[in-house]
Design an enzyme around this catalytic site. Structure first.
Site, PDB file in Angstrom:
ATOM      1  N   ALA A 240       0.806  -1.220   0.000  1.00 28.82           N
ATOM      2  CA  ALA A 240       0.000   0.000   0.000  1.00 28.82           C
ATOM      3  C   ALA A 240       0.839   1.269   0.000  1.00 28.82           C
ATOM      4  CB  ALA A 240      -0.947  -0.006   1.201  1.00 28.82           C
ATOM      5  N   LYS A 245      -2.913   4.522  -4.473  1.00 30.02           N
ATOM      6  CA  LYS A 245      -3.808   3.608  -5.194  1.00 30.02           C
ATOM      7  C   LYS A 245      -4.897   3.069  -4.268  1.00 30.02           C
ATOM      8  CE  LYS A 245      -0.484   2.387  -8.747  1.00 30.02           C
ATOM      9  NZ  LYS A 245       0.618   3.222  -8.205  1.00 30.02           N
ATOM     10  N   ASP A 263       1.483  -2.935   4.365  1.00 25.57           N
ATOM     11  CA  ASP A 263       2.833  -2.588   3.918  1.00 25.57           C
ATOM     12  C   ASP A 263       3.810  -3.018   4.995  1.00 25.57           C
ATOM     13  OD1 ASP A 263       3.946  -0.594   1.546  1.00 25.57           O
ATOM     14  OD2 ASP A 263       5.272  -0.665   3.295  1.00 25.57           O
ATOM     15  N   ASP A 303       1.460  -3.258  -6.175  1.00 26.09           N
ATOM     16  CA  ASP A 303       2.260  -2.148  -6.703  1.00 26.09           C
ATOM     17  C   ASP A 303       3.652  -2.311  -6.086  1.00 26.09           C
ATOM     18  OD1 ASP A 303       3.262   0.173  -7.725  1.00 26.09           O
ATOM     19  OD2 ASP A 303       2.010   1.519  -6.537  1.00 26.09           O
ATOM     20  N   CYS A 356       6.083   0.989 -11.495  1.00 23.49           N
ATOM     21  CA  CYS A 356       6.469   2.209 -12.214  1.00 23.49           C
ATOM     22  C   CYS A 356       7.881   2.046 -12.767  1.00 23.49           C
ATOM     23  CB  CYS A 356       6.354   3.447 -11.327  1.00 23.49           C
ATOM     24  SG  CYS A 356       7.245   3.348  -9.763  1.00 23.49           S
TER      25      CYS A 356
END
Length: 425
Positions: A240, A245, A263, A303, A356
């Site tokens: 997270a 997001k 996380d 992510d 990313c």
């Protein structure tokens, strides 16, 4: 601050960023902010001039390394770049340093000759890693990603990123946000995305403080949409972080269902809590230990920690933080997270992997290896995951049907890789 003191400040900041890079510490913008927080005497023009020179060095470091004979120290890079940018004469620069105890040491005749030669070198004869400022060892990976578009894509990565905003429908409408931000423009792709060209500290604006908007690159907004999160679902955000997001997914779900945020860094989750309150995101459950991760999820969103190559426009120092050894560590971690997330997806559910990064090693290579380990998963066409409220994915997002790659030159977003993996019923 006089000119010499500004240049010396930039030299000190480049060295501080280098030290932070070696130690895995703070980002350049945080280092710059802390530097001037301790130097209240510096005016806005001083801060702007020093910051511009710092970021110019970070953005053009490949070129400077190539131009400079011998060691490319922070001082040599900053002075050389000042010469290139301003056409400054080194003798004149020395004269401007005189009488300024905060200026760099005077440039010797021998050093001046070397710097003049470096400034005059023909950059068109440089290898692509130097002319477009990235570590030479990444060349093969970036060529694999972009092929014949390599130079165009690298040029875009050297530019400055825009300020994109996501309208938070839990607080109001797009029209509500535009009344507060009349200078913002609507996205041509997403109904809830705005772009702001006017320079401002948006974090102090009423639209942000009131929870009407969140700062989020449009590429990240697209990645959030591809989770396919909808009302009533059970969703786990396994990495997270600060929650960008997570909040976007909460808005997609209309505060219906449950979002579990986890996380490994508890401090990041702590930063999410006030953001969620401001955004009126009421369905977020904070999972504070791996042992309590919930199974049977409709969606597990990953992510993952990555190289950040897709965010070079915003964080140019990341170009120089990554090493081949660090990339290997990251891909191992990504594999571990994929395996962990797979076990938490219910039959018929989806695992959404995003990063990313523009390196294939962190994108399709990870997905190919995962599918070999997990034959009960298969790629889902990303176009089928697009929310009906958005009217289908724009044609400009065409890519492999099994995954989506976004890039600054092609999509005017940060670089992203997204793959949706469907678990068999």
């Amino acid at each position: 601050m006089r000119e010499g003191a500004r240049i010396q400040a930039a030299i000190d900041l480049v060295a501080a960023v280098d030290n932070s890079t070696r130690e895995g510490g703070a980002a350049a913008d945080s280092i710059l902010r802390d530097y001037f927080r301790q130097r209240r005497y510096a005016g806005s023009k001083d801060r702007r001039a020093v910051g511009d020179l710092l970021y110019a060095v970070l953005r053009r470091r490949g070129e400077l390394n190539w131009r400079l004979p011998g060691e490319a120290t922070p001082a040599r890079m900053a002075v050389l770049l000042q010469v290139i940018l301003d056409g400054a004469d080194l003798d004149g620069l020395n004269a401007r340093f005189e009488g300024d105890s905060h200026a760099p040491a005077p440039i010797t005749a021998e050093e001046a000759a070397a710097l003049h030669e470096a400034a005059g070198a023909d950059i068109s004869a440089a290898p692509v890693w130097a002319s477009h400022n990235f570590p030479a060892w990444m060349t093969a990976s970036l060529e694999r990603r972009f092929g014949g578009r390599l130079v165009e894509e690298l040029a875009a990565l050297e530019g400055r990123a825009p300020l994109d905003l996501r309208v938070n429908l839990l607080r109001g409408t797009v029209d509500d946000a535009l009344k507060l931000l009349p200078d913002a423009s609507r996205s041509t792709r997403l109904t809830t995305s705005l772009r702001l060209e006017t320079a401002m500290d948006i974090s102090r604006h009423i639209s942000y403080l009131g929870g009407f908007i969140e700062i989020q690159d449009e590429g990240s907004q697209i990645a959030s949409l591809l989770t396919g999160a909808a009302r009533g679902m059970q969703v786990l955000d396994l990495c997270a972080g600060g929650g960008g997001k997570t909040l976007a997914i909460a808005a997609l779900m209309g505060n219906s269902g449950q979002i579990y945020a986890y996380d490994t860094d508890r401090r990041r989750l702590d930063r999410l809590r006030p953001r969620a309150k401001r955004a009126d995101a009421r369905t977020i459950q904070y999972v504070e230990s791996q042992a309590k991760l919930p199974p049977g999820m409709d969606r597990v969103v990953l992510d993952v920690p990555c190289s950040g190559t897709g965010t070079w426009r915003r964080n140019p120092e990341l170009r120089w933080r990554l090493t081949p050894e660090r990339l290997t560590e990251l891909t191992r971690l990504q594999d571990t997270l994929l395996d962990r997330g797979a076990g938490l997806v219910k039959p018929g559910g989806q695992l959404v992997y995003m990063t990313c990064s523009l390196l294939p090693e962190e994108g399709e290579d990870r997905i190919a290896a995962f599918l070999e380990r997990h034959p009960d998963f298969a790629p889902a066409a990303y176009s089928a995951c697009w929310p009906a409220t958005e009217g289908g994915p724009p044609a400009s997002l065409s890519a492999s049907p099994d995954y989506l790659v976004l890039s600054p030159a092609t999509h005017d977003t940060d670089g992203f890789f997204v793959a949706v993996l469907q678990r068999s019923p």
